[in-house]
Design a protein around this motif. Sequence first.
Motif, short mmCIF file in Angstrom:
data_model
loop_
_atom_site.label_atom_id
_atom_site.label_comp_id
_atom_site.label_asym_id
_atom_site.label_seq_id
_atom_site.Cartn_x
_atom_site.Cartn_y
_atom_site.Cartn_z
N LEU A 96 0.82 -1.19 0.30
CA LEU A 96 -0.02 0.42 0.81
C LEU A 96 0.86 1.35 0.16
N ASP A 97 0.22 1.92 0.35
CA ASP A 97 0.88 3.73 0.12
C ASP A 97 1.57 4.14 1.37
N PRO A 98 2.91 4.40 0.91
CA PRO A 98 3.80 3.78 2.10
C PRO A 98 3.66 4.72 3.38
N ARG A 99 2.82 5.89 3.62
CA ARG A 99 2.21 6.89 4.34
C ARG A 99 1.57 5.50 5.96
N ILE A 100 0.89 4.31 5.52
CA ILE A 100 0.20 3.79 5.23
C ILE A 100 1.18 2.60 6.96
N LYS A 101 2.60 2.58 5.93
CA LYS A 101 3.57 1.89 7.13
C LYS A 101 4.28 2.68 7.90
N GLN A 102 4.54 4.21 7.25
CA GLN A 102 4.22 4.86 9.25
C GLN A 102 3.78 4.87 9.74
N GLU A 103 2.56 5.46 9.20
CA GLU A 103 1.44 5.37 10.24
C GLU A 103 1.48 3.83 11.37
N ILE A 104 1.68 3.23 11.07
CA ILE A 104 1.38 1.85 11.91
C ILE A 104 2.96 2.07 12.37
N ILE A 105 4.09 2.00 12.08
CA ILE A 105 5.13 2.52 12.81
C ILE A 105 4.92 3.54 14.08
N LYS A 106 4.03 4.56 14.18
CA LYS A 106 4.77 5.23 14.65
C LYS A 106 3.02 4.97 15.52
N GLY B 46 8.44 -9.62 17.50
CA GLY B 46 9.68 -9.93 17.00
C GLY B 46 9.53 -10.70 15.04
N ARG B 47 8.06 -11.32 15.43
CA ARG B 47 7.71 -11.89 14.49
C ARG B 47 6.29 -11.29 13.46
N MET B 48 6.51 -10.10 13.91
CA MET B 48 4.62 -9.60 13.63
C MET B 48 5.40 -8.71 12.78
N PHE B 49 6.22 -7.91 12.98
CA PHE B 49 7.31 -6.63 11.89
C PHE B 49 8.08 -7.62 10.22
N PRO B 50 7.58 -7.04 9.66
CA PRO B 50 8.65 -8.00 8.71
C PRO B 50 10.17 -7.17 8.76
N GLN B 51 10.70 -8.07 8.90
CA GLN B 51 12.56 -7.77 9.27
C GLN B 51 13.24 -6.89 8.47
N GLU B 52 12.62 -6.21 7.47
CA GLU B 52 12.90 -5.41 6.62
C GLU B 52 12.83 -3.70 7.74
N TRP B 53 11.83 -3.61 8.24
CA TRP B 53 11.23 -2.53 9.05
C TRP B 53 12.31 -2.34 9.55
N CYS B 54 12.84 -2.95 10.15
CA CYS B 54 14.05 -2.66 11.23
C CYS B 54 12.90 -2.33 13.13
N MET B 55 12.14 -3.52 13.25
CA MET B 55 11.33 -2.45 14.24
C MET B 55 12.05 -1.86 15.35
N THR B 56 13.52 -2.66 15.32
CA THR B 56 13.68 -3.49 16.95
C THR B 56 14.73 -1.97 16.73
N GLU B 57 15.47 -1.21 15.58
CA GLU B 57 16.50 -0.92 15.88
C GLU B 57 14.96 1.38 15.81
N ARG B 58 14.54 1.11 15.40
CA ARG B 58 13.40 2.10 15.15
C ARG B 58 12.73 2.74 16.62
#
Length: 809
Positions: A225-235, A280-292
Amino acid sequence: FPPSLQVFPSQDPLDRADFNAVEYINTLFPTEQSLANIDEVVNKIRLKIRRLDDNIRTVVRGQTNVGQDGRQALEEAQKAIQQLFGKIKDIKDKAEKSEQMVKEITRDIKQLDHAKRHLTTSITTLNHLHMLAGGVDSLEAMTRRRQYGEVANLLQGVVNVLEHFNKYMGIPQIRQLSERVKAAQNELGQQILADFEEAFPSQGTKRPGGPSNVLRDACLVANVLDPRIKQEIIKKFIKQHLSEYLVLFQENQDVAWLDKIDRRYAWIKRQLVDYEEKYGRMFPQEWCMTERIAVEFCHVTRTELAKIMRTRAKEIEVKLLLFAIQRTTNFEGLLAKRFSGCTLADGTVKKPEVPLPSTNPFLEDETGTETDEIVIEKSDTDKPKKPKVPDNPFHGIVSKCFEPHLYVYIESQDKNLGELIDRFVADFKAQGPPKPNVDEGGAVLPSCADLFVYYKKCMVQCSQLSTGEPMIALTTIFQKYLREYAWKILSGNLPKTTSSSGGLTITSLLKEKEGSEVAKFTLEELCLICSILSTAEYCLATTQQLEEKLKEKVDASLVERINLTGEMDTFSIVISNSIQLLVQDLDAACDPALTAMSKMQWQNVEHVGDQSPYVTSVILHIKQNVPIIRDNLASTRKYFTQFCIKFANSFIPKFINHLFKCKPISMVGAEQLLLDTHSLKMVLLDLPSIGSQVVRKAPASYTKIVVKGMTRAEMILKVVMAPHEPPVVFVDNYIKLLADCSTDTFQKILDMKGLKRSEQSSMLDLFRQRLPAPPSGVDNTGSLSLSAPTPEQESSRIRKLEKLIKKRL
């Protein structure tokens, strides 16, 4: 070569291209005797001519029938060409017919190819349209059922197929399908955001017990989807994950202050471990959620710490500040080991500069200091060298908030350095001057090394904290205490000179007493001056290296504000004052001897003997002081050379002035003075290595000064010894020997000779008349002529004195 020679090579001279008849005849008849067989040679030539004629005749006769045969051959060739032209025309006609036939065949083939291509495109487009229509229907149905796993794969395929219809958007059915896809994407985005809001509500800290497969598949859909959706989820997830941190470490909580800063970093460590276990498994690895999460924690922490430090700035002490900075840089180091920094925005952090290698001894282990800890209690020189660690992308991500409060550290270093200088002063007074130890060659004061070691520690600490304005403030503190060290420790402890001349009488000098009681400075004082000089030289060189190191550490925009030239000039002044004290001491020790020389009755000297007692006294003082100074300045040889040059520049003019006071002088007295002058000249030439077991050649700059000055003194005495009758010869001799156009100097020479005023007046008039016209723009008062007088201009006594000097040498 001509073509005939290339085909039929010949050695006969007659066949050469450059044949010369005269040379050929000379070859056949080189001498008159060879003309005897001329008839035989002529016969051979005639025979050869007849043979050539026969050959030519045969060839010509053989060509008589060639013309008829050639015409017949030409007719046959023409017939053959006509036949060939006929065949070529037939071939050309057949080729044109074949070409026309091929064009007709290929025209049909092209039509078939176009038809096939259009048919294939139509079939493919219809297939894509079928896939698109079916995919849109399936996408809408799966979206309603929240089948995100299937939606993730299907949506990507639908989007890819839709790209093929970009040029068909003018067709209403295609445009309608495109709008349905966009609507499905928007619906998916809103639905996924709602699912995450339900699972991780913004209000409250309650979290589900484990990861959700639905949300995991929803993340895969969000990637499409639109990258804004991904950023909103992460935020939203990170905000909800750190909401507890903002509550626990509010500004009004005790744990929020700097003394408990460790608890902040311990909390995030636990949260990261908890995240890895649960989500750890819920978010894709390329999202680097731990580092974020860690990066956002750093941003929040920096903001919160800056806010609370502004509120409680008066409570910040240097130890507390350094403790907080140390723990923060430790945490930043751990982040660098754990994460790559790929999620950091440009300009958020600044990588530390890689220091250049340095030869500065007190900075030799600096590469090992940029580690996870800032050592406060222990000197950096006590740590072993460590390999250079790679650049930390997280450097300053939190610790940058401490920079506005580093004035506390700067003020602390100002106070510490002030106490350090006071301790140096007190230790020097308590311990007294260093003990004379000639073998060590003038050791540097230990306080100097301590000062620069402390400087090094401060510079390394501050560069780890900030490379901006605090480094400039620290440089100002360095400058202040470098000047204080120069004046309080070095200049302040230089021995003071007195105006007394030692209290020695002429009688004691004439009795050739020991010269030790003449020297103003004791052995300990001389060693102290040399030690201070060596220390100042060390400080000068090390300050220059310190300036270079500070320029490496500070930001490039602030490099121009780092300037320690004034402090280096201060140490240069200390060096100059130290050398001047040594020169004044030795010079003053020689003053009584020169005074005794000027007060001796030189007109009553009856015979020339060994060197006078005043010369012996001067030599004794030189032999006492110079070896001590040379040995104590063994590590700073250039400054010992400066001492020798300055002493020569001071002693020789003073000696000449005392020579002028020796009046009147008899002929024998002048001879004795000339002998004494020569002895002093030899001692001065040997002064740099006097009393040394290793004899070194004196520097050329020093030798030049001694030779020039003492030769002038010898010339003065030679002029005094010369007879003043006839006056013209005496005046010309004076001008030639001294090349001095000053009437004052000439007057002094006349006084030394003891001439009456009437004689002096006529001499002066003659002197003014005999003076040569000076060249334009040239000052002839400073030039010296070292040429010796001719035998006709010297008396027998002068020649006798020169022989005496040579004999003594």
